[in-house]
Design a protein around this motif. Structure first.
Motif, PDB file in Angstrom:
ATOM      1  N   SER A  68       0.590  -1.218  -0.168  1.00 17.94           N
ATOM      2  CA  SER A  68       0.018   0.015   0.260  1.00 17.94           C
ATOM      3  C   SER A  68       0.794   1.104  -0.009  1.00 17.94           C
ATOM      4  O   SER A  68       0.431   2.224  -0.580  1.00 17.94           O
ATOM      5  N   VAL A  69       2.105   1.154   0.501  1.00 15.63           N
ATOM      6  CA  VAL A  69       2.815   2.279   0.444  1.00 15.63           C
ATOM      7  C   VAL A  69       3.757   2.603  -1.066  1.00 15.63           C
ATOM      8  O   VAL A  69       3.841   3.781  -1.411  1.00 15.63           O
ATOM      9  N   VAL A  70       4.255   1.502  -1.684  1.00 20.02           N
ATOM     10  CA  VAL A  70       4.989   1.340  -2.670  1.00 20.02           C
ATOM     11  C   VAL A  70       5.103  -0.042  -3.134  1.00 20.02           C
ATOM     12  O   VAL A  70       5.281  -1.107  -2.214  1.00 20.02           O
ATOM     13  N   ARG A  71       5.240  -0.112  -4.398  1.00 23.11           N
ATOM     14  CA  ARG A  71       5.246  -1.823  -4.748  1.00 23.11           C
ATOM     15  C   ARG A  71       6.762  -1.981  -5.460  1.00 23.11           C
ATOM     16  O   ARG A  71       7.135  -1.265  -5.973  1.00 23.11           O
ATOM     17  N   THR A  72       7.207  -2.915  -5.338  1.00 21.26           N
ATOM     18  CA  THR A  72       8.287  -3.681  -5.736  1.00 21.26           C
ATOM     19  C   THR A  72       7.933  -4.811  -6.320  1.00 21.26           C
ATOM     20  O   THR A  72       6.963  -5.462  -6.364  1.00 21.26           O
ATOM     21  N   VAL A 104      12.256  -0.784  -8.710  1.00 19.48           N
ATOM     22  CA  VAL A 104      11.380  -1.625  -9.326  1.00 19.48           C
ATOM     23  C   VAL A 104      11.700  -1.644 -10.888  1.00 19.48           C
ATOM     24  O   VAL A 104      11.818  -0.572 -11.571  1.00 19.48           O
ATOM     25  N   SER A 105      11.951  -2.778 -11.511  1.00 22.17           N
ATOM     26  CA  SER A 105      12.356  -2.882 -12.980  1.00 22.17           C
ATOM     27  C   SER A 105      11.602  -4.261 -13.463  1.00 22.17           C
ATOM     28  O   SER A 105      11.344  -5.137 -12.607  1.00 22.17           O
ATOM     29  N   ALA A 106      11.831  -4.455 -14.744  1.00 18.88           N
ATOM     30  CA  ALA A 106      11.363  -6.007 -15.370  1.00 18.88           C
ATOM     31  C   ALA A 106      12.437  -6.411 -16.155  1.00 18.88           C
ATOM     32  O   ALA A 106      12.206  -6.861 -17.170  1.00 18.88           O
ATOM     33  N   TYR A 107      13.540  -6.284 -15.578  1.00 19.07           N
ATOM     34  CA  TYR A 107      14.857  -6.887 -16.490  1.00 19.07           C
ATOM     35  C   TYR A 107      14.870  -8.413 -16.415  1.00 19.07           C
ATOM     36  O   TYR A 107      14.191  -9.192 -15.263  1.00 19.07           O
ATOM     37  N   ARG A 108      14.809  -9.123 -17.500  1.00 25.54           N
ATOM     38  CA  ARG A 108      14.792 -10.210 -17.602  1.00 25.54           C
ATOM     39  C   ARG A 108      16.138 -10.955 -17.656  1.00 25.54           C
ATOM     40  O   ARG A 108      16.863 -10.482 -18.659  1.00 25.54           O
ATOM     41  N   ARG A 129       3.856  -2.716 -18.784  1.00 20.61           N
ATOM     42  CA  ARG A 129       4.501  -1.742 -18.904  1.00 20.61           C
ATOM     43  C   ARG A 129       3.827  -0.459 -18.279  1.00 20.61           C
ATOM     44  O   ARG A 129       4.524   0.157 -17.399  1.00 20.61           O
ATOM     45  N   GLU A 130       2.520  -0.556 -18.392  1.00 24.71           N
ATOM     46  CA  GLU A 130       1.683   0.490 -17.703  1.00 24.71           C
ATOM     47  C   GLU A 130       1.701   0.521 -16.073  1.00 24.71           C
ATOM     48  O   GLU A 130       2.051   1.472 -15.517  1.00 24.71           O
ATOM     49  N   GLN A 131       1.630  -0.889 -15.715  1.00 22.85           N
ATOM     50  CA  GLN A 131       1.811  -1.003 -14.409  1.00 22.85           C
ATOM     51  C   GLN A 131       3.142  -0.789 -13.823  1.00 22.85           C
ATOM     52  O   GLN A 131       3.264  -0.042 -12.836  1.00 22.85           O
ATOM     53  N   LEU A 132       4.169  -1.145 -14.495  1.00 21.87           N
ATOM     54  CA  LEU A 132       5.533  -0.722 -14.037  1.00 21.87           C
ATOM     55  C   LEU A 132       5.702   0.630 -14.166  1.00 21.87           C
ATOM     56  O   LEU A 132       6.470   1.188 -12.993  1.00 21.87           O
ATOM     57  N   THR A 133       5.448   1.598 -15.125  1.00 21.33           N
ATOM     58  CA  THR A 133       5.454   2.775 -15.135  1.00 21.33           C
ATOM     59  C   THR A 133       4.736   3.527 -13.790  1.00 21.33           C
ATOM     60  O   THR A 133       5.342   4.361 -13.041  1.00 21.33           O
ATOM     61  N   ARG A 134       3.471   3.122 -13.400  1.00 20.31           N
ATOM     62  CA  ARG A 134       2.837   3.776 -12.271  1.00 20.31           C
ATOM     63  C   ARG A 134       3.767   3.312 -10.888  1.00 20.31           C
ATOM     64  O   ARG A 134       3.796   4.133 -10.283  1.00 20.31           O
ATOM     65  N   TRP A 135       4.089   1.998 -10.742  1.00 17.40           N
ATOM     66  CA  TRP A 135       4.967   1.596  -9.775  1.00 17.40           C
ATOM     67  C   TRP A 135       6.099   2.638  -9.507  1.00 17.40           C
ATOM     68  O   TRP A 135       6.703   2.942  -8.523  1.00 17.40           O
TER      69      TRP A 135
END
Length: 161
Positions: A68-72, A104-108, A129-135
């Motif tokens: 609820s504070v921040v997503r990782t 937070v990132s989406a590195y593979r 991508r949209e969710q990652l940008t929000r996070w």
């Protein structure tokens, strides 16, 4: 991963909801303090920092925070922002350095071994991508608030005298 600072009393771990019974087998149980909740930990740590003033380096990894504070994209903790600022404020005039990590990132990873290790740590790579940008935006805003608070707590004098 270094036992000597734990044995020497130069390093301690404060946690809640974590099993640390294994530490007694290594002779470092006194370096671990466990609490029933995040608020109990924040209260005890704040009191400790008020009583035993000394130069302190504070490292904040954002995966300690509640979703609820921040997503990782790692395992998430339960800490609230108010609890973190309570601890930072208790360091007023003692803080000699700090860092904030856990972006937070989406590195593979290319290596299957590294992907397996990351999966074992709960790292989620399937983030739209949209969710990652929000996070990332929420993380950036939290970074700014934490850095401002850390700046106010920074030490302006030598606490060793």
């Amino acid at each position: 991963n270094q036992l000597s600072p734990l044995r020497a009393g130069k390093l301690s771990y404060w946690s809640f909801g974590v099993e640390t019974g294994w530490a007694r087998w290594l002779g470092v149980a006194s370096a671990f303090r466990n609490f029933p909740s995040a608020q109990a930990l924040a209260d005890a740590l704040s009191e400790h920092l008020h009583r035993q003033r000394r130069p302190t380096y504070l490292s904040i990894d954002k995966d300690v925070f509640a979703p609820s504070v921040v997503r990782t994209n790692w395992d998430q903790g339960l800490l609230l922002e108010t609890q973190s600022t309570q601890v930072i404020d208790a360091l007023q005039g003692q803080l000699v350095g700090s860092d904030v990590t856990g972006e937070v990132s989406a590195y593979r990873y290319r290596s299957a071994w590294k992907r397996w290790l990351s999966a074992g740590d709960g790292q989620d790579m399937d983030i739209a991508r949209e969710q990652l940008t929000r996070w990332q935006t929420k993380q950036h805003l939290l970074n700014l608030r934490l850095l401002a608070r850390l700046g106010r707590a920074r030490s302006n004098h030598d606490l060793t005298h």
